[in-house]
Design an enzyme around this catalytic site. Sequence first.
Site, PDB file in Angstrom:
ATOM      1  N   ASP A   1       8.996  47.928  39.078  1.00  0.00           N
ATOM      2  CA  ASP A   1      10.388  47.817  39.498  1.00  0.00           C
ATOM      3  C   ASP A   1      10.602  48.712  40.723  1.00  0.00           C
ATOM      4  OD1 ASP A   1      13.255  48.461  39.707  1.00  0.00           O
ATOM      5  OD2 ASP A   1      13.411  47.201  37.929  1.00  0.00           O
TER       6      ASP A   1
ATOM      7  N   ARG B   1      19.793  41.811  39.635  1.00  0.00           N
ATOM      8  CA  ARG B   1      19.340  40.630  38.892  1.00  0.00           C
ATOM      9  C   ARG B   1      19.770  40.756  37.455  1.00  0.00           C
ATOM     10  NH1 ARG B   1      13.156  38.869  39.244  1.00  0.00           N
ATOM     11  NH2 ARG B   1      13.019  40.603  37.822  1.00  0.00           N
TER      12      ARG B   1
ATOM     13  N   THR C   1      19.294  36.082  32.758  1.00  0.00           N
ATOM     14  CA  THR C   1      19.221  34.828  33.528  1.00  0.00           C
ATOM     15  C   THR C   1      18.357  34.956  34.781  1.00  0.00           C
ATOM     16  OG1 THR C   1      21.101  35.403  34.909  1.00  0.00           O
ATOM     17  CG2 THR C   1      21.606  34.310  32.823  1.00  0.00           C
TER      18      THR C   1
ATOM     19  N   ASP D   1      13.556  51.330  40.592  1.00  0.00           N
ATOM     20  CA  ASP D   1      13.263  52.453  39.686  1.00  0.00           C
ATOM     21  C   ASP D   1      12.202  53.372  40.257  1.00  0.00           C
ATOM     22  OD1 ASP D   1      15.123  51.827  37.748  1.00  0.00           O
ATOM     23  OD2 ASP D   1      13.758  50.522  36.627  1.00  0.00           O
TER      24      ASP D   1
HETATM   25  C1  PRP Z   1      14.948  43.720  42.680  1.00  0.00           C
HETATM   26  C2  PRP Z   1      14.443  43.653  44.100  1.00  0.00           C
HETATM   27  C3  PRP Z   1      15.127  42.434  44.623  1.00  0.00           C
HETATM   28  C4  PRP Z   1      15.174  41.529  43.415  1.00  0.00           C
HETATM   29  C5  PRP Z   1      14.092  40.494  43.566  1.00  0.00           C
HETATM   30  O1  PRP Z   1      16.196  44.284  42.632  1.00  0.00           O
HETATM   31  O2  PRP Z   1      14.694  44.807  44.842  1.00  0.00           O
HETATM   32  O3  PRP Z   1      16.439  42.680  45.104  1.00  0.00           O
HETATM   33  O4  PRP Z   1      14.919  42.357  42.278  1.00  0.00           O
HETATM   34  O5  PRP Z   1      14.134  39.603  42.533  1.00  0.00           O
HETATM   35  P1  PRP Z   1      14.448  38.049  42.737  1.00  0.00           P
HETATM   36  O6  PRP Z   1      13.621  37.581  43.885  1.00  0.00           O
HETATM   37  O7  PRP Z   1      14.002  37.458  41.430  1.00  0.00           O
HETATM   38  O8  PRP Z   1      15.921  37.894  42.976  1.00  0.00           O
HETATM   39  P2  PRP Z   1      16.969  44.514  41.253  1.00  0.00           P
HETATM   40  O9  PRP Z   1      17.736  43.305  40.888  1.00  0.00           O
HETATM   41  O10 PRP Z   1      16.009  45.051  40.239  1.00  0.00           O
HETATM   42  O11 PRP Z   1      18.063  45.598  41.643  1.00  0.00           O
HETATM   43  P3  PRP Z   1      17.920  47.123  42.078  1.00  0.00           P
HETATM   44  O12 PRP Z   1      17.353  47.131  43.491  1.00  0.00           O
HETATM   45  O13 PRP Z   1      19.317  47.607  42.047  1.00  0.00           O
HETATM   46  O14 PRP Z   1      17.011  47.830  41.118  1.00  0.00           O
HETATM   47  N1  URA Z   2      12.123  43.255  41.227  1.00  0.00           N
HETATM   48  C1  URA Z   2      11.257  44.306  41.267  1.00  0.00           C
HETATM   49  O1  URA Z   2      11.665  45.432  41.548  1.00  0.00           O
HETATM   50  N2  URA Z   2       9.976  44.059  40.978  1.00  0.00           N
HETATM   51  C2  URA Z   2       9.500  42.841  40.676  1.00  0.00           C
HETATM   52  O2  URA Z   2       8.307  42.696  40.419  1.00  0.00           O
HETATM   53  C3  URA Z   2      10.432  41.770  40.638  1.00  0.00           C
HETATM   54  C4  URA Z   2      11.728  42.008  40.929  1.00  0.00           C
END
Ligand code: PRP
Ligand code: URA
Length: 209
Positions: free
Chosen positions: A200, A104, A108, A203
């Site tokens: 997160d 994400r 944005t 993380d």
């Molecule tokens: C997180 C989560 C989803 C996304 C959800 O991933 O694991 O993929 O955010 O958010 P949304 O519904 O608003 O799209 P992130 O983008 O943080 O990536 P990562 O798994 O690499 O940390």
């Molecule tokens: N992605 C995450 O990992 N946590 C949230 O709460 C939203 C998006």
Amino acid sequence: MKENVHVLNHPLMQHKLTLLRDKTTTTKEFRELAKEVSALMVYEISRDTKLTEIDIETPIGKTKGMVLKNDIAVVPILRAGIIMAEGIVELIPTAKVGHIGLYRDPETLQPVEYYCKLPDNISSCHVFIVDPMLATGGSAVKSVELVKEHGATNIIFVCLISAPEGIKVLSDRFPEVPIYTIAIDEKLNSHGYIVPGLGDAGDRIYGTK
Ligand code: PRP
Ligand code: URA
């Protein structure tokens, strides 16, 4: 509640989700719990998977038995979805696994694609897209678009925690895609994080912050 949304409220799932939410849960515990709770979800999320009848022979005689009709393809959204896929594949060891890389954009909140590798026979698979968090719904919508572009028609979306905003976005765009979640939380905050959520997910799984 829209009829495509299934909230799984089994006591063991609720218990493990509470531990996942707890900010004192360590990375090691978080990984173990996320995998375990995903395995527990398998019975519910595979309830509509089609069966076919085959002839078999037991040591005693001939009979008929039911087996899965199509391959199951588990498709984690990287990174955080991987831990869910690991838990699910332990119970469905014949499952194919596809990977969709999305992150994400922090400004944005739009999903940015960086990887996509899906099974060749995805069009005939029952596809389980998995990601712990359904927040704005952007990543979920993008993932369903990608698997559909590759020919998949039988798709479900599986998460641990969802926000009402994400459920609406995904259901409005793809009303035919069932959503399975253990909890629907209150809202998103101004950074697009689920409140109260679990923070997160990536993380916490990988210990990167
Ligand atoms: C997180 C989560 C989803 C996304 C959800 O991933 O694991 O993929 O955010 O958010 P949304 O519904 O608003 O799209 P992130 O983008 O943080 O990536 P990562 O798994 O690499 O940390
Ligand atoms: N992605 C995450 O990992 N946590 C949230 O709460 C939203 C998006």
